[in-house]
Design a protein around this motif. Structure first.
Motif, PDB file in Angstrom:
ATOM      1  N   LEU A 133       0.837  -1.200   0.000  1.00 58.53           N
ATOM      2  CA  LEU A 133       0.000   0.000   0.000  1.00 58.53           C
ATOM      3  C   LEU A 133       0.879   1.260   0.000  1.00 58.53           C
ATOM      4  O   LEU A 133       0.663   2.207   0.758  1.00 58.53           O
ATOM      5  N   ALA A 134       1.870   1.243  -0.865  1.00 62.06           N
ATOM      6  CA  ALA A 134       2.878   2.300  -0.891  1.00 62.06           C
ATOM      7  C   ALA A 134       2.736   3.144  -2.149  1.00 62.06           C
ATOM      8  O   ALA A 134       2.142   2.729  -3.144  1.00 62.06           O
ATOM      9  N   SER A 135       3.301   4.348  -2.104  1.00 61.41           N
ATOM     10  CA  SER A 135       3.303   5.224  -3.267  1.00 61.41           C
ATOM     11  C   SER A 135       4.277   4.679  -4.314  1.00 61.41           C
ATOM     12  O   SER A 135       5.124   3.829  -4.029  1.00 61.41           O
ATOM     13  N   ARG A 136       4.176   5.191  -5.531  1.00 59.64           N
ATOM     14  CA  ARG A 136       4.944   4.609  -6.635  1.00 59.64           C
ATOM     15  C   ARG A 136       6.417   4.961  -6.587  1.00 59.64           C
ATOM     16  O   ARG A 136       7.234   4.295  -7.220  1.00 59.64           O
ATOM     17  N   ASN A 137       6.789   6.006  -5.858  1.00 56.38           N
ATOM     18  CA  ASN A 137       8.202   6.337  -5.700  1.00 56.38           C
ATOM     19  C   ASN A 137       8.388   7.149  -4.425  1.00 56.38           C
ATOM     20  O   ASN A 137       7.413   7.559  -3.793  1.00 56.38           O
ATOM     21  N   GLU A 138       9.630   7.354  -4.040  1.00 54.85           N
ATOM     22  CA  GLU A 138       9.915   8.133  -2.845  1.00 54.85           C
ATOM     23  C   GLU A 138      11.227   8.885  -3.013  1.00 54.85           C
ATOM     24  O   GLU A 138      12.072   8.535  -3.843  1.00 54.85           O
ATOM     25  N   LEU A 139      11.368   9.903  -2.196  1.00 58.68           N
ATOM     26  CA  LEU A 139      12.494  10.827  -2.303  1.00 58.68           C
ATOM     27  C   LEU A 139      13.592  10.433  -1.313  1.00 58.68           C
ATOM     28  O   LEU A 139      13.333  10.198  -0.132  1.00 58.68           O
ATOM     29  N   HIS A 140      14.829  10.378  -1.824  1.00 59.74           N
ATOM     30  CA  HIS A 140      15.996  10.139  -0.993  1.00 59.74           C
ATOM     31  C   HIS A 140      16.987  11.273  -1.223  1.00 59.74           C
ATOM     32  O   HIS A 140      16.965  11.926  -2.277  1.00 59.74           O
ATOM     33  N   ILE A 141      17.873  11.503  -0.255  1.00 58.66           N
ATOM     34  CA  ILE A 141      18.894  12.529  -0.385  1.00 58.66           C
ATOM     35  C   ILE A 141      20.229  11.940   0.069  1.00 58.66           C
ATOM     36  O   ILE A 141      20.281  11.133   0.993  1.00 58.66           O
TER      37      ILE A 141
END
Length: 210
Positions: free
Chosen positions: A76-84
């Motif tokens: 149930l996760a979003s299609r992508n995520e932000l990393h730094i």
């Protein structure tokens, strides 16, 4: 497409004069307001206010990690995520942010990261979601994975309010600020096919004031 071209298109289609509906004397100039900024500052926006002020509070090398369709369904996760990536080369997930800019475009976090297709009074973007349907198999539960569905949304650049781009929301919340455009919308037999264009025309005819 530039604002002047959109303004001309709107006037030709609508048959109405293209006067701005609001006083523009209070609009911040330069980079203090992203609407009137000459360039986007790269970085991560922790809040809508940081986006509005073109003032990302976190900088560094940004990495986008995409998830598979199966992961989106089962987790149930979003299609992508932000990393730094920090100064030591370590990569960290950004857990709380409004979005980010790469210096060319702005991306809002809404079921993943989505590029703003237009920055105006109402900023336009599209989200992609996967909605799986369960399939009954003996001894197991599986899912059919249809192609991603798409939905258009807009953000009011003054208030931060997000609306689905629908007939109802255009008629009820957005176009009443421009009566001439609303009147045309109400009599347009093809308005269902022109929702995005009405946002563009509204943006070309109206200037936000903070």
């Amino acid at each position: 497409m530039c604002r002047r071209a959109l303004l001309l298109i709107g006037s030709l289609f609508l048959g109405i004069s293209c006067s701005y509906a609001q006083d523009t004397t209070a609009i911040p100039s330069g980079d203090d307001f992203i609407f009137s900024s000459t360039h986007l500052k790269p970085g991560i926006y922790r809040s809508f206010k940081e986006f509005q002020q073109n003032a990302p509070s976190q900088n560094g090398q940004v990495v986008i990690r995409n998830r598979s369709a199966a992961a989106q369904i089962y987790l149930l996760a979003s299609r992508n995520e932000l990393h730094i990536i920090d100064s030591t080369g370590q990569e960290h997930k950004v857990k709380d942010c409004w979005g980010y800019s790469d210096g060319r475009d702005v991306y809002i976090r809404d079921n993943g990261l989505n590029r703003l297709q237009e920055i105006g009074y109402y900023c336009l973007y599209e989200i992609h979601a996967i909605a799986a349907t369960p399939v009954a198999n003996p001894g197991a539960i599986t899912f059919n994975t249809p192609p991603p569905s798409e939905k258009k949304k807009v953000i009011n650049i003054v208030t931060g309010q997000v609306y689905d781009l629908t007939l109802y929301n255009l008629r009820k919340y957005i176009l009443p600020q421009d009566k001439a455009l609303l009147d045309t919308f109400n009599t347009d037999a093809k308005k269902r096919e022109r929702l995005e264009y009405y946002i563009q025309w509204f943006n070309a005819r109206n200037t936000p004031v903070l």
